[in-house]
Scaffold this active site. Structure first.
Site, PDB file in Angstrom:
ATOM      1  N   GLU A   1      59.727  76.941  16.170  1.00 59.31           N
ATOM      2  CA  GLU A   1      59.511  77.067  14.732  1.00 59.31           C
ATOM      3  C   GLU A   1      59.415  75.695  14.058  1.00 59.31           C
ATOM      4  O   GLU A   1      58.654  75.513  13.108  1.00 59.31           O
ATOM      5  CB  GLU A   1      60.661  77.869  14.104  1.00 59.31           C
ATOM      6  CG  GLU A   1      60.688  79.338  14.488  1.00 59.31           C
ATOM      7  CD  GLU A   1      61.373  79.596  15.824  1.00 59.31           C
ATOM      8  OE1 GLU A   1      61.453  80.756  16.245  1.00 59.31           O
ATOM      9  OE2 GLU A   1      61.839  78.610  16.460  1.00 59.31           O
TER      10      GLU A   1
ATOM     11  N   PRO B   1      60.771  74.282  32.103  1.00 57.06           N
ATOM     12  CA  PRO B   1      61.573  75.376  31.534  1.00 57.06           C
ATOM     13  C   PRO B   1      61.572  75.340  30.005  1.00 57.06           C
ATOM     14  O   PRO B   1      61.440  74.281  29.386  1.00 57.06           O
ATOM     15  CB  PRO B   1      62.980  75.126  32.087  1.00 57.06           C
ATOM     16  CG  PRO B   1      62.779  74.229  33.274  1.00 57.06           C
ATOM     17  CD  PRO B   1      61.604  73.386  32.924  1.00 57.06           C
ATOM     18  N   ARG B   2      61.752  76.504  29.410  1.00 51.82           N
ATOM     19  CA  ARG B   2      61.772  76.638  27.956  1.00 51.82           C
ATOM     20  C   ARG B   2      63.009  75.983  27.348  1.00 51.82           C
ATOM     21  O   ARG B   2      62.928  75.330  26.308  1.00 51.82           O
ATOM     22  CB  ARG B   2      61.743  78.132  27.581  1.00 51.82           C
ATOM     23  CG  ARG B   2      62.022  78.434  26.112  1.00 51.82           C
ATOM     24  CD  ARG B   2      60.914  77.946  25.214  1.00 51.82           C
ATOM     25  NE  ARG B   2      61.173  78.281  23.820  1.00 51.82           N
ATOM     26  CZ  ARG B   2      61.912  77.564  22.979  1.00 51.82           C
ATOM     27  NH1 ARG B   2      62.520  76.464  23.419  1.00 51.82           N
ATOM     28  NH2 ARG B   2      62.075  77.930  21.729  1.00 51.82           N
TER      29      ARG B   2
ATOM     30  N   GLU C   1      57.148  66.813  25.281  1.00 50.83           N
ATOM     31  CA  GLU C   1      56.105  66.206  26.106  1.00 50.83           C
ATOM     32  C   GLU C   1      55.159  67.247  26.697  1.00 50.83           C
ATOM     33  O   GLU C   1      54.529  66.989  27.723  1.00 50.83           O
ATOM     34  CB  GLU C   1      56.730  65.374  27.239  1.00 50.83           C
ATOM     35  CG  GLU C   1      57.330  64.067  26.783  1.00 50.83           C
ATOM     36  CD  GLU C   1      57.648  63.132  27.956  1.00 50.83           C
ATOM     37  OE1 GLU C   1      57.587  61.917  27.737  1.00 50.83           O
ATOM     38  OE2 GLU C   1      57.940  63.620  29.068  1.00 50.83           O
TER      39      GLU C   1
ATOM     40  N   LEU D   1      50.659  80.106  23.513  1.00 47.25           N
ATOM     41  CA  LEU D   1      49.504  79.785  24.343  1.00 47.25           C
ATOM     42  C   LEU D   1      48.503  78.895  23.625  1.00 47.25           C
ATOM     43  O   LEU D   1      47.554  78.384  24.227  1.00 47.25           O
ATOM     44  CB  LEU D   1      48.817  81.071  24.809  1.00 47.25           C
ATOM     45  CG  LEU D   1      48.323  82.040  23.722  1.00 47.25           C
ATOM     46  CD1 LEU D   1      46.897  81.750  23.323  1.00 47.25           C
ATOM     47  CD2 LEU D   1      48.453  83.480  24.209  1.00 47.25           C
ATOM     48  N   ILE D   2      48.681  78.690  22.315  1.00 50.12           N
ATOM     49  CA  ILE D   2      47.720  77.930  21.526  1.00 50.12           C
ATOM     50  C   ILE D   2      47.735  76.462  21.917  1.00 50.12           C
ATOM     51  O   ILE D   2      46.694  75.801  21.948  1.00 50.12           O
ATOM     52  CB  ILE D   2      48.025  78.109  20.026  1.00 50.12           C
ATOM     53  CG1 ILE D   2      47.846  79.579  19.641  1.00 50.12           C
ATOM     54  CG2 ILE D   2      47.130  77.234  19.169  1.00 50.12           C
ATOM     55  CD1 ILE D   2      48.378  79.940  18.265  1.00 50.12           C
ATOM     56  N   GLU D   3      48.908  75.927  22.233  1.00 52.31           N
ATOM     57  CA  GLU D   3      48.990  74.522  22.621  1.00 52.31           C
ATOM     58  C   GLU D   3      48.219  74.258  23.904  1.00 52.31           C
ATOM     59  O   GLU D   3      47.534  73.234  24.028  1.00 52.31           O
ATOM     60  CB  GLU D   3      50.445  74.106  22.790  1.00 52.31           C
ATOM     61  CG  GLU D   3      50.621  72.620  23.036  1.00 52.31           C
ATOM     62  CD  GLU D   3      52.073  72.191  23.055  1.00 52.31           C
ATOM     63  OE1 GLU D   3      52.325  70.969  23.046  1.00 52.31           O
ATOM     64  OE2 GLU D   3      52.956  73.072  23.068  1.00 52.31           O
TER      65      GLU D   3
END
Length: 461
Positions: free
Chosen positions: A71, A303-304, A351, A376-378
């Site tokens: 966010e 990883p997230r 990064e 997924l936009i990045e």
């Protein structure tokens, strides 16, 4: 306090019960912060802010709440546009998580203030609003807080839900707590939805005014320096790269198990990505005539959640793979030993453009478990062919549009994803076409920041 218009006795009772539970649970909340602070010390910092104390904020700021890292990154183009439209704007930026607060520091300018969002008890949110007195409150994406919303309505602070999204699944879940959530939704002055479907569900949830503005994440521009660095590392490697982008718990172990099945086959994948004779549908040779000296693909896992970096490192080592960690080298890049590793762990923050620049093809984390998928936009903006699993309800329209544009492909399972990734490694023309489609797809949907900033500033005027 006088309840907002339309607040029924059932709704007030539900909010009272909710508040009582939170008050009684305050010691557990503090204990949770202390435990998380062991791995991420920022959770233990500025604890009085969690209860509305020690704010010291000049009135009139534009308040933006970005709960966590995703966010906060999405808020960046909106904040930048607000600054352009309102020179001299002072920002009050709040967060709930340590990763959000750390990332938010880069968005601050002289005169801005960063704080924790208080625990949603009546006293804490009342102190927060009295101590900050913002001109408008902007909640990012999915944030609804019953006591905060009521206190803002009483204080006359217009509240906006920006880049708003609401899945059908979340709407169904919300029906179980409608006496609590419906009045909070009604107190929103405006919701700026990502899609028409989101707008319809937000209206159904009780938000009085909803406008479709698009998705702020299309306005995020990849860091060109990081992209270039990743591409330089890829060129130095001399072998193809498969990226698991923003993975979630359960996905890494399944990926490593699937990856083990290609270990003996991988030498058949030539360095230039061409498909050798005798290859199967994934582009990996199964015969004894495998290309001598060819190197297997490099697997990169990002990883997230940073608190899981060490956990994922252990999973890789337990699976028998040699491991190199991004945190072990600086800007100069990986050593020769690191380049020879089977798996790289992307254990660094902010990064992702570097990792996308490094990748020939990416698997979308969060989409291979029922978690709704990650952004997924990045990946599209970085021009990376993307393979997504069956679970993308958090980005349903973006997923559909990317499929229609030819920027991504849908697979039903992680093993299919690995097979498709290897197939794309062996098919350079298809990869090139998907990369071009991804870049065009990302560029075609920009402009949400300008639309949202205009509507937010209208409320102040």
């Amino acid at each position: 306090m006088t309840p907002p218009p339309g607040d029924s006795w059932r709704e007030r009772l539900a909010r009272g019960f909710f508040s009582t539970v939170l008050r009684l649970g305050t010691p557990l909340y503090l204990l949770r912060l202390m435990r998380r602070g062991r791995a991420e010390p920022l959770y233990r910092a500025h604890l009085p802010e969690r209860f509305g104390f020690g704010l010291d904020v000049e009135p009139g700021s534009i308040w933006v709440h970005a709960v966590s890292l995703g966010e906060t990154r999405a808020a960046a183009p909106l904040i930048e546009r607000l600054r352009q439209e309102r020179p001299g704007m002072r920002l009050l930026l709040t967060h709930t998580t340590a990763t959000g607060r750390e990332a938010g520091q880069a968005l601050l300018r002289p005169g801005d203030v960063q704080r924790w969002l208080p625990f949603d008890t009546p006293g804490a949110v009342r102190r927060f609003l009295q101590g900050t007195q913002p001109s408008v409150g902007v909640l990012m994406e999915t944030e609804i807080w019953p006591n905060l919303q009521q206190a803002a309505a009483q204080a006359g602070v217009p509240m906006v839900l920006a880049n708003a999204r609401l899945s059908a699944r979340s709407l169904r879940r919300g029906e179980r707590f409608k006496w609590l959530l419906a009045p909070a939704a009604r107190t929103l002055r405006l919701a700026l939805a990502q899609t028409r479907e989101d707008a319809q569900r937000l209206t159904q949830a009780g938000v009085p005014e909803v406008q479709v503005c698009g998705n702020l994440k299309f306005d995020l521009q990849p860091d060109e320096a990081l992209l270039a660095q990743g591409r330089a590392w890829r060129a130095a490697l001399g072998r193809p790269v498969v990226l698991m982008a923003v993975s979630r718990e359960g996905e890494e172990a399944a990926l490593l198990a699937q990856w083990a099945q290609i270990k003996a086959q991988a030498p058949g994948l030539s360095v230039d990505g061409s498909r050798p004779a005798g290859s199967n549908s994934s582009g990996v040779s199964l015969g004894a005539e495998s290309t001598a000296g060819a190197r297997p693909p490099l697997l990169v896992i990002v990883p997230r959640h940073p608190q899981r970096f060490d956990e994922v490192a252990v999973l890789v080592q337990q699976a028998g793979w040699s491991l190199a960690r991004r945190s072990a080298w600086g800007a100069e890049g990986p050593s020769a030993q690191d380049q020879a590793a089977d798996v790289w762990l992307g254990d660094s923050m902010r990064e992702m453009a570097l990792y996308y620049g490094l990748a020939d093809v990416a698997l979308l984390g969060g989409s291979f478990e029922p978690l709704g998928g990650q952004n997924l936009i990045e990946a599209a903006a970085c021009g990376v062919p993307l393979l997504m699993g069956p679970h993308t309800f958090n980005f349903a329209e973006a997923a559909t549009l990317s499929l229609e544009a030819g920027a991504a492909r849908r697979v039903e399972s992680l093993d299919q994803g690995v097979a498709q990734a290897l197939s794309l490694l062996a098919d350079a023309p298809t990869r090139t076409g998907m990369a071009a489609a991804a870049t065009a797809f990302a560029a075609a949907h920009r402009g949400a920041a300008q639309r949202m900033a205009a509507r937010i500033l209208d409320l102040i005027r």
